[in-house]
Enzyme design. Sequence first.
Site, mmCIF file in Angstrom:
data_model
loop_
_atom_site.group_PDB
_atom_site.id
_atom_site.type_symbol
_atom_site.label_atom_id
_atom_site.label_comp_id
_atom_site.label_asym_id
_atom_site.label_seq_id
_atom_site.Cartn_x
_atom_site.Cartn_y
_atom_site.Cartn_z
ATOM 1 N N THR A 151 2.811 10.785 5.659
ATOM 2 C CA THR A 151 1.464 10.816 6.232
ATOM 3 C C THR A 151 1.413 11.677 7.486
ATOM 4 O O THR A 151 2.312 11.641 8.321
ATOM 5 C CB THR A 151 1.026 9.383 6.587
ATOM 6 O OG1 THR A 151 1.044 8.599 5.404
ATOM 7 C CG2 THR A 151 -0.366 9.357 7.183
ATOM 8 N N SER A 157 -4.147 10.295 2.387
ATOM 9 C CA SER A 157 -4.142 10.195 0.931
ATOM 10 C C SER A 157 -3.949 11.541 0.239
ATOM 11 O O SER A 157 -3.392 11.606 -0.848
ATOM 12 C CB SER A 157 -5.454 9.552 0.453
ATOM 13 O OG SER A 157 -5.569 8.231 0.942
ATOM 14 N N GLY A 190 6.746 4.308 10.023
ATOM 15 C CA GLY A 190 7.563 3.144 10.340
ATOM 16 C C GLY A 190 9.019 3.516 10.519
ATOM 17 O O GLY A 190 9.557 4.336 9.783
ATOM 18 N N ARG A 322 -7.615 -33.775 6.331
ATOM 19 C CA ARG A 322 -8.690 -33.792 7.328
ATOM 20 C C ARG A 322 -9.944 -34.439 6.744
ATOM 21 O O ARG A 322 -10.391 -34.077 5.658
ATOM 22 C CB ARG A 322 -8.994 -32.357 7.749
ATOM 23 C CG ARG A 322 -10.139 -32.218 8.737
ATOM 24 C CD ARG A 322 -9.687 -32.638 10.137
ATOM 25 N NE ARG A 322 -10.453 -31.943 11.162
ATOM 26 C CZ ARG A 322 -11.624 -32.353 11.630
ATOM 27 N NH1 ARG A 322 -12.183 -33.447 11.156
ATOM 28 N NH2 ARG A 322 -12.236 -31.671 12.575
ATOM 29 N N THR A 433 -4.825 -0.466 3.155
ATOM 30 C CA THR A 433 -4.820 0.983 3.365
ATOM 31 C C THR A 433 -3.473 1.649 3.216
ATOM 32 O O THR A 433 -3.418 2.810 2.845
ATOM 33 C CB THR A 433 -5.389 1.338 4.757
ATOM 34 O OG1 THR A 433 -5.364 0.215 5.612
ATOM 35 C CG2 THR A 433 -6.778 1.847 4.668
ATOM 36 N N GLU A 435 0.258 2.574 1.527
ATOM 37 C CA GLU A 435 0.638 2.828 0.126
ATOM 38 C C GLU A 435 -0.587 3.215 -0.704
ATOM 39 O O GLU A 435 -0.650 2.969 -1.902
ATOM 40 C CB GLU A 435 1.346 1.610 -0.490
ATOM 41 C CG GLU A 435 2.784 1.466 -0.054
ATOM 42 C CD GLU A 435 3.638 2.678 -0.394
ATOM 43 O OE1 GLU A 435 3.628 3.123 -1.550
ATOM 44 O OE2 GLU A 435 4.313 3.188 0.512
ATOM 45 N N ASP A 437 -4.990 4.136 0.193
ATOM 46 C CA ASP A 437 -6.262 3.470 0.452
ATOM 47 C C ASP A 437 -6.814 2.934 -0.867
ATOM 48 O O ASP A 437 -6.810 3.621 -1.883
ATOM 49 C CB ASP A 437 -7.248 4.470 1.074
ATOM 50 C CG ASP A 437 -8.621 3.871 1.257
ATOM 51 O OD1 ASP A 437 -9.410 3.891 0.280
ATOM 52 O OD2 ASP A 437 -8.917 3.384 2.350
#
Length: 653
Positions: A151, A157, A190, A322, A433, A435, A437
């Site tokens: 990217t 993309s 990353g 609850r 988004t 891998e 969009d």
Amino acid sequence: MATDNTSTAASGYVQPEVDVRALTEVLDGGYAEIRDLVRTNLVRHASVLEEADELDVDAFRERVRDLVVEMAATGQTGMGFPSEYGGGGDIGASIAAFETLAFGDLSVLVKVGVQFGLFGGAILQLGTGRHHDAYLPDLITGQLMGCFAMTETGHGSNVQALGTLAKYDPVGREFVITTPGDQASKDYIGNAARHAELAVVFAQLEVGGKSEGVHAFVVPIRAGAEVAPGVRIEDDGRKMGLNGVDNGRIRFDGVRVPREALLNRFADVTTEGVYESPIENPDRRFFTMLGTLVQGRVSVGGAGVNAAKVALAIATKYAVRRRQFAATPDAEEQLLLDYGLHQRRLLPLLARTYALHFAQDVVRTQLHEVFSGIEDDAHARRRLESRAAGTKALATWHATRVVQECREACGGAGYLAVNRFAALKADSDIFTTFEGDNHVLLQLVAKGLLTHYASEFEDLDQLGTVRYVTSLAVETVIEKTSAHKLLERVRDLLPGGDEWDQEAGLLDSEYQLAMLRYREEHMLAGVARRLKRGIDQKRSPGAVFSQVQDHVIAVARAHVERLVLEAFVDKVRALPASGNKVALGLLCDLFALSTIEADRAWFMEHGRLTVQRSKAISREVNDLCRKVRPLAVDLVDAWGIPSEMLRAPDLVG
């Protein structure tokens, strides 16, 4: 428990008993052993859930890195690599391990995905023996950390339009990697900001002055703790979530790498500077290269499903503890899950989660078969790419919706960080988004439908798709779809002839499938007709496609929902008679009818639902929710989420 079973008792319905352990075995499938290994590792390192809140960003990044290396030592992260390099030699097992890891901290999950799925997967799938020998042994143990530099700031993309350049220098027998401007910076990468020593860099290859398209190169970006000469790295800083992952921005200023740095499975450059590839067509070469990286989408889809399971497990367990308001002045306050509205909020989501689980089983199996050579031909690969794209889109959108609904269903308590919703919400949101969009992925699904994965499929951009479709008769487009001859099939299977949609039983799976198949086929024909009409009016293909994009996304969603229902129906039918089969049958009906109900406007507009039948479907959904309600805790327990991962003592007890 105060459940309204009056209507169900009158119909002779007998509540099934769920065998939780046996259902877990069904869900784990053939990968129970690797899933249990991951569960054990999650429990062993459960403290990371607290550390994510307590540590500063730098310390948490180091903790996540150390954890990833510790998990690698157990073998859980290397299952997809060849055994001769220290891996497990089982692609399917690697996906199952990754899916299960999504029960825990998602920074750890994403760090594993970057290191072993993206970086390691690129070396494995795009490289050859020389790269495997050089990198895989240390990569699999986590001793060699890397990143996946695809990217760019200006291109996400649209990978074919990346700006980074790699020029071949025949004198030095080297490639020169350059970032020509800010928009070509590798961004959000990353592992880049802190830990990666190597990057798989996607760049436009230029040989002898001619561009050969995007190729991948192994480029050193650090030597020890120091950034490599000619490389500039910036930290992307704090993010909305996943702050245990060190995302960064990379630029290259004439960085030289040897000729062997090109990952050369699909193309190579000789020492003299001659470009060679066994795939002559450059578009087909590009899409073949990208197709080998489909594992990432399959992984993220499965992770989305399992993140949703964590949220639903917490909300469901809270809803049977609850109490709120009393039905009568002298009665005890009611449990949340005994309210019809609360059932409506959670239980269709529970059913859809099970449906997506079984759909994920199908796409994981297809991935394993293609990459293990069991069924590896061009058509099988295209079907896999389309199914992976569609399943990823629906699963990650589902995760985002589920986490929000479950947080709200837990009121103020759900807003406390200790109850995991804060982390789940922040960390999983990006799944829609990265891998790919989701909207772009659904366009890929629609392209496959419109062209029936034709031999031209890989060569077609959006404009080419328009031209291809408009060269066919609309009837030809429909004939080529998997839903062809729907009405003939329906008439054979269901009562009522042309009135099949009014006469068939709502709980007949053939009726449910027929409705989703009809929607898909009708939408697909509509897209084809609109494309042809636009071209017949001499409008530009680009403008025509832009105007039908909403329709394109709708048909892709309809297609994938049909595949999801088919996967669920097939699974239920294959099970032996038991309480678990009955319980899953209830969930399958609930998924199918709530899906039809959610799109009832379309079905009514197109004459497939009367007002009376639409109301009957809503009544049936309510009844199914009442039937599922006593089973709900067992159904979420069957997912096998370690209690330590729920981290919500005030909610789950």
